[in-house]
Design a protein around this motif. Structure first.
Motif, PDB file in Angstrom:
ATOM      1  N   VAL B 416      71.941  77.124  48.222  1.00 17.22           N
ATOM      2  CA  VAL B 416      72.877  78.248  48.150  1.00 17.22           C
ATOM      3  C   VAL B 416      72.324  79.417  48.955  1.00 17.22           C
ATOM      4  O   VAL B 416      73.039  80.040  49.759  1.00 17.22           O
ATOM      5  N   LEU B 417      71.033  79.696  48.756  1.00 11.80           N
ATOM      6  CA  LEU B 417      70.425  80.819  49.468  1.00 11.80           C
ATOM      7  C   LEU B 417      70.399  80.575  50.977  1.00 11.80           C
ATOM      8  O   LEU B 417      70.440  81.512  51.771  1.00 11.80           O
ATOM      9  N   LYS B 477      75.821  86.510  46.412  1.00  9.99           N
ATOM     10  CA  LYS B 477      76.162  87.929  46.572  1.00  9.99           C
ATOM     11  C   LYS B 477      74.896  88.760  46.621  1.00  9.99           C
ATOM     12  O   LYS B 477      74.765  89.657  47.442  1.00  9.99           O
ATOM     13  N   GLY B 478      73.958  88.413  45.735  1.00  7.34           N
ATOM     14  CA  GLY B 478      72.697  89.139  45.693  1.00  7.34           C
ATOM     15  C   GLY B 478      71.943  89.006  47.000  1.00  7.34           C
ATOM     16  O   GLY B 478      71.400  89.978  47.526  1.00  7.34           O
ATOM     17  N   ALA B 479      71.945  87.795  47.547  1.00  4.72           N
ATOM     18  CA  ALA B 479      71.189  87.546  48.777  1.00  4.72           C
ATOM     19  C   ALA B 479      71.817  88.248  49.981  1.00  4.72           C
ATOM     20  O   ALA B 479      71.149  88.496  50.972  1.00  4.72           O
ATOM     21  N   LEU B 480      73.100  88.554  49.886  1.00  2.00           N
ATOM     22  CA  LEU B 480      73.768  89.211  51.017  1.00  2.00           C
ATOM     23  C   LEU B 480      74.007  90.697  50.765  1.00  2.00           C
ATOM     24  O   LEU B 480      74.554  91.403  51.614  1.00  2.00           O
ATOM     25  N   ALA B 481      73.584  91.160  49.601  1.00  2.88           N
ATOM     26  CA  ALA B 481      73.805  92.570  49.267  1.00  2.88           C
ATOM     27  C   ALA B 481      73.085  93.446  50.278  1.00  2.88           C
ATOM     28  O   ALA B 481      71.968  93.146  50.690  1.00  2.88           O
ATOM     29  N   ILE B 486      77.920  91.594  57.182  1.00  5.02           N
ATOM     30  CA  ILE B 486      78.333  90.268  56.691  1.00  5.02           C
ATOM     31  C   ILE B 486      79.248  90.491  55.502  1.00  5.02           C
ATOM     32  O   ILE B 486      78.863  91.132  54.522  1.00  5.02           O
ATOM     33  N   ASN B 487      80.465  90.022  55.601  1.00  7.39           N
ATOM     34  CA  ASN B 487      81.289  90.165  54.405  1.00  7.39           C
ATOM     35  C   ASN B 487      81.589  88.816  53.788  1.00  7.39           C
ATOM     36  O   ASN B 487      81.768  87.819  54.454  1.00  7.39           O
ATOM     37  N   LEU B 488      81.560  88.833  52.476  1.00  5.69           N
ATOM     38  CA  LEU B 488      81.596  87.595  51.701  1.00  5.69           C
ATOM     39  C   LEU B 488      82.917  87.499  50.946  1.00  5.69           C
ATOM     40  O   LEU B 488      83.338  88.434  50.281  1.00  5.69           O
ATOM     41  N   ALA B 489      83.548  86.356  51.055  1.00  6.57           N
ATOM     42  CA  ALA B 489      84.770  86.113  50.277  1.00  6.57           C
ATOM     43  C   ALA B 489      84.579  84.832  49.495  1.00  6.57           C
ATOM     44  O   ALA B 489      83.966  83.893  49.982  1.00  6.57           O
ATOM     45  N   TRP B 490      85.083  84.805  48.292  1.00  8.03           N
ATOM     46  CA  TRP B 490      84.930  83.598  47.486  1.00  8.03           C
ATOM     47  C   TRP B 490      86.183  83.338  46.680  1.00  8.03           C
ATOM     48  O   TRP B 490      87.068  84.173  46.604  1.00  8.03           O
ATOM     49  N   HIS B 491      86.239  82.144  46.077  1.00  7.30           N
ATOM     50  CA  HIS B 491      87.393  81.761  45.268  1.00  7.30           C
ATOM     51  C   HIS B 491      87.058  81.916  43.795  1.00  7.30           C
ATOM     52  O   HIS B 491      85.911  81.763  43.394  1.00  7.30           O
ATOM     53  N   GLN B 492      88.064  82.157  43.001  1.00  3.78           N
ATOM     54  CA  GLN B 492      87.857  82.237  41.555  1.00  3.78           C
ATOM     55  C   GLN B 492      87.521  80.844  41.017  1.00  3.78           C
ATOM     56  O   GLN B 492      88.252  79.891  41.281  1.00  3.78           O
TER      57      GLN B 492
END
Lengths: 220, 612
Positions: B416-417, B477-481, B486-492
């Motif tokens: 994941v990281l 999210k933490g790793a990209l904070a 870099i913008n992060l989008a995710w699904h529910q």
């Protein structure tokens, strides 16, 4: 480059097509022009757009018997051929019926238009004329318009250059497009009279005090 | 009869009334006795963007005696208006009630549209259950990718088409017509349909369960085939519309979509489309050019998209793009590829088509680490991605979008990281290439949650629990904070869970779908409409546990709900691929040598590549 032509086309917007937005209409016309094979001119730049200009956006839900658009072509064409070729590529509900070559040097269509006329049908009201008279007697009629969460008040009275009752269920309405009265919708005037608009049709677009009748202004 | 005045008043009140008016350019003027309604269980803008609908509409338009029309799911505001006015669901073309059609065909593109199928049947005044329908009611059929496991919808559907519909649709219509002429019973119709290759009639199969909830047996009635195998068409010369409906209102894919090939040879182990559309079939360049010409002329569109599962794999893609740009570039037509593979060649292609306007490029490494990419058989290396990004940024692109999944089999926190690390490397490359004073480099990372799908090597896998998926999202999210570029989008995770349940579900889930719909669930794929709470209640009411379907690893011996539905790819191949996944072994692209999936010998076909 060859000498181009600007053709002014008068067309209708009727039936259920009154429900397509101004942007939808723009796309529809652009595609019809492309299908017709007419050599349309494009704007320069990263996002080239076909050079089609409308006189004024028609509110969704309003029909029209005389919308105007200018189409810029890369070559010379007669207005009648442009009208004919567009007619073949458009549904009857958007059919063009007149056209004229716009004289060189004439300004943009949007800069020429000053107002438009509408006919409105409402549920019959006994004293329609009286209600209209009272409305016209006011100095201002402010109407709230919500946009992106903000409320703006439009002065409907200021935008109205003519309002007349015809019988008990019809109204004739002229709206001015002047900058301070911009974009007032005919339905808003009717609602401010505490009437429900059942049917609204734009019958004419005015410019410089005269009807913009393409056939009179240019050569065919 | 529809009250025109009332209808008009409704249109004046609803959002986007152009969804409901029809009358689009190129609508075929047609008469015929047999009326077929192609029903897309979502809104107009989504359904009208679906290529399959356009193809089948065309195929049926060509057929004598048949009138084909469309229906979409009315949006909430319209639904309320129609219910209030007691107007049933109407077709777009002639505003005819759904119940007055002889055949209603749904396309099943995604699991979260299932409640919309019930919604449309109900609004269309058609009994929801197949068993409740009589000779007077329409025949309700379905097709599309989710039809490869239609079990959760089984009691609602009369017949299901497996695979490509171009030929079989006509056969179904013929079968219906001859049944009509005979005046026989509905049961007789269903039995005749079951005789058509590729047509599955769920009611003719009895499913029994073990005490642990797994399937004991799926038994066909006498004379009904034990296995239904998908249908395929020869893509060369297959029917393809030469003109199609040009919508007035903007739709999701508002352009000419030209299918250049079907199938994919890459063998990504999570991908269902990669299995069910095998083998690979490329259209000839000549055919594509001819279609492009007609479609552009007949529609007036100024954008052409070359569609397939992996368009840059088309064997003559460079020649094709060059030819298209050469021919139509001057006419202001832009050409696009929906997906790019991750290599420099793809950047060359992108340069051919985006000479002026360099918007964004999208790549799908799918997993962050090399180890996990090997597990899922995504043949992309970090080197590939970095050099591709380099090529893209140094030729002027500013934005790159990367697609990943979390929750893949064998995934660890390190995997994941690695997503964050890879995204940061791409950003660094971008900044280096752009040089000083040329900021504005953007990397978008879109992370979806892995949903194990039927007919894939991962069909036996457990999906991560929602809690685990949420934890991994937080980790990322933490790793990209703090990295604003870099913008992060995710699904529910809730939606992904439901998708996992329905995609590998059995017939008992029909009850859950029914309860959820009765509780008001529909448009579940629209986040603002999705009510996970209602779904949870529906599961409880039916006494079923979503975890049994989503989060449980199946054994090799277990009878899967879709085992009697055959994609042509053998189950033994899928299991072998699963074993290879666990040992981190890659399987080559089958263009380079047969990998033994079984489609070609089993269906008597082969991969076919483009001629000039």
């Amino acid at each position: 480059m060859e000498r181009g032509t600007r053709i002014r086309v008068k067309f209708v917007k009727r039936g259920e097509l009154k429900y397509i937005s101004h942007l939808d209409l723009l796309r529809t016309m652009e595609r019809a022009v492309r299908r017709s094979g007419l050599p349309i001119a494009y704007t320069e730049g990263f996002h080239p757009h076909a050079k089609i200009q409308f006189a004024s956006a028609l509110p969704v839900g309003v029909e029209s018997t005389g919308e105007l658009m200018d189409i810029e072509l890369k070559e010379e064409f007669s207005a009648s051929e442009v009208v004919q070729r567009l007619k073949e590529q458009l549904p009857k509900a958007l059919a063009p019926h007149e056209g004229a070559v716009v004289p060189e040097g004439e300004g943009k269509l949007t800069s020429l238009v000053q107002g438009a006329g509408y006919l409105v049908r409402v549920e019959p009201v006994a004293d329609l004329a009286g209600r209209v008279e009272a409305w016209l007697g006011k100095d201002t009629v402010l109407w709230p318009r919500q946009r992106k969460g903000k409320v703006r008040h439009l002065d409907l009275r200021k935008a109205t250059t003519k309002l007349a009752a015809c019988g008990t269920d019809q109204l004739e309405l002229f709206l001015s497009f002047s900058p301070e009265a911009t974009n007032v919708r005919p339905q808003e005037v009717i609602l401010s009279l505490e009437l429900e608009p059942l049917f609204v049709v734009r019958t004419a677009i005015f410019g410089e005090g005269v009807l913009l009748a393409p056939l009179k202004k240019g050569k065919n | 009869m529809l009250d025109k005045k009332q209808w008009d008043a409704i249109l004046a009140r609803v959002e986007k009334p152009a969804r409901y008016i029809g009358g689009e350019w190129n609508q075929p003027p047609k008469e015929g006795k047999l009326a077929v309604c192609l029903a897309f269980p979502d809104v107009y803008e989504v359904g009208m963007s679906h290529l399959g609908l356009k193809i089948l509409y065309h195929v049926l338009t060509q057929k004598e005696n048949v009138v084909v029309e469309r229906a979409f799911c009315p949006w909430i505001d319209m639904e309320e208006e129609m219910k209030k006015a007691k107007i049933p669901l109407l077709s777009v073309e002639s505003h005819r009630p759904l119940s007055e059609f002889q055949i209603v065909g749904f396309t099943l593109q995604y699991e979260l549209s299932y409640t919309n199928v019930l919604q449309m049947l109900a609004l269309g005044e058609i009994p929801l259950y197949s068993a409740e329908r009589t000779e007077k009611h329409p025949l309700v059929i379905a097709g599309g990718p989710c039809a490869f496991n239609p079990e959760p919808l089984a009691p609602f559907l009369d017949a299901v088409v497996l695979g490509e519909g171009e030929e079989v649709m006509g056969e179904i219509v013929d079968c219906y017509e001859s049944w009509q002429n005979k005046g026989a019973s509905r049961d007789n119709l269903l039995r005749s349909l079951a005789e058509i290759p590729g047509v599955y009639v769920p009611s003719l199969y009895k499913v029994s369960y073990n005490t642990d909830g797994t399937i004991r047996a799926v038994e066909p009635e006498e004379g009904v085939p034990g296995t239904v195998t998908k249908r395929l068409v020869d893509l060369a010369g297959a029917p393809y519309p030469e003109n199609w409906l040009v919508p007035y209102t903007e739709i999701v894919h508002d352009r000419v979509m030209l299918e250049i090939m079907r199938g994919c040879t890459r063998g990504c182990r999570f991908c269902q489309a990669g299995t069910i559309y095998r083998p690979l079939r490329e259209k000839s360049q000549k055919e594509i050019m001819a279609l492009a010409d007609k479609l552009l002329k007949n529609t007036g569109y100024d954008e052409l998209s070359l569609t397939s599962l992996s368009s840059s794999d088309y064997s003559r893609i460079a020649e094709l793009l060059a030819a298209l740009v050469d021919k139509y570039g001057e006419m202001g037509v832009s050409v696009s590829l929906p997906s790019l593979r991750t290599d420099k060649f793809a950047i060359e292609l992108a340069q051919t088509i985006e000479k002026v306007r360099k918007t964004g490029l999208t790549f799908a490494p799918e997993a962050g680490s090399q180890r996990l990419r090997d597990v899922i058989n995504k043949g992309v290396t970090e080197e590939d991605l970095i050099s591709t990004a380099q090529a893209a940024f140094s030729t002027g692109w500013r934005r790159i979008k990367l697609y990943f999944m979390i929750g893949l089999p064998t995934e660890t926190d390190d995997d994941v990281l690695a997503i964050a690390q890879l995204a940061k490397k791409v950003l660094a490359v971008g900044r280096e290439c752009a040089g000083k004073g040329k900021g504005g480099i953007q990397v978008s990372v879109s992370v979806s949650s892995f949903v194990p799908k039927p007919h894939t090597p991962f069909q036996w896998e457990a999906q991560d629990t929602m809690e685990e998926l949420a934890r991994k999202q937080e980790l990322l999210k933490g790793a990209l904070a703090g990295t604003r570029a870099i913008n992060l989008a995710w699904h529910q995770p809730e939606g992904s869970l439901l998708e996992a349940v329905l995609s590998r579900g059995d017939r008992r889930l029909a009850e859950v779908i029914m309860y959820a719909w009765q509780a008001g669930c529909h448009f579940d794929s629209w986040q603002e409409q999705f009510s996970f709470d209602s779904w949870q209640k529906a599961f409880r009411k039916a006494g079923l546990d979503p975890a049994f379907y989503a989060n449980r690893k199946r054994s090799k011996e277990e009878i899967l709900p879709w085992d009697h539905l055959h994609s042509g790819v053998n189950k033994s191949f899928l299991w072998r691929e699963r074993q290879r996944a666990y040992s981190g072994q890659r399987t080559e692209d089958c263009r380079l040598g047969c990998t033994g999936c079984g489609v070609c010998p089993g269906l008597g076909v082969s991969n076919s590549f483009a001629q000039e």
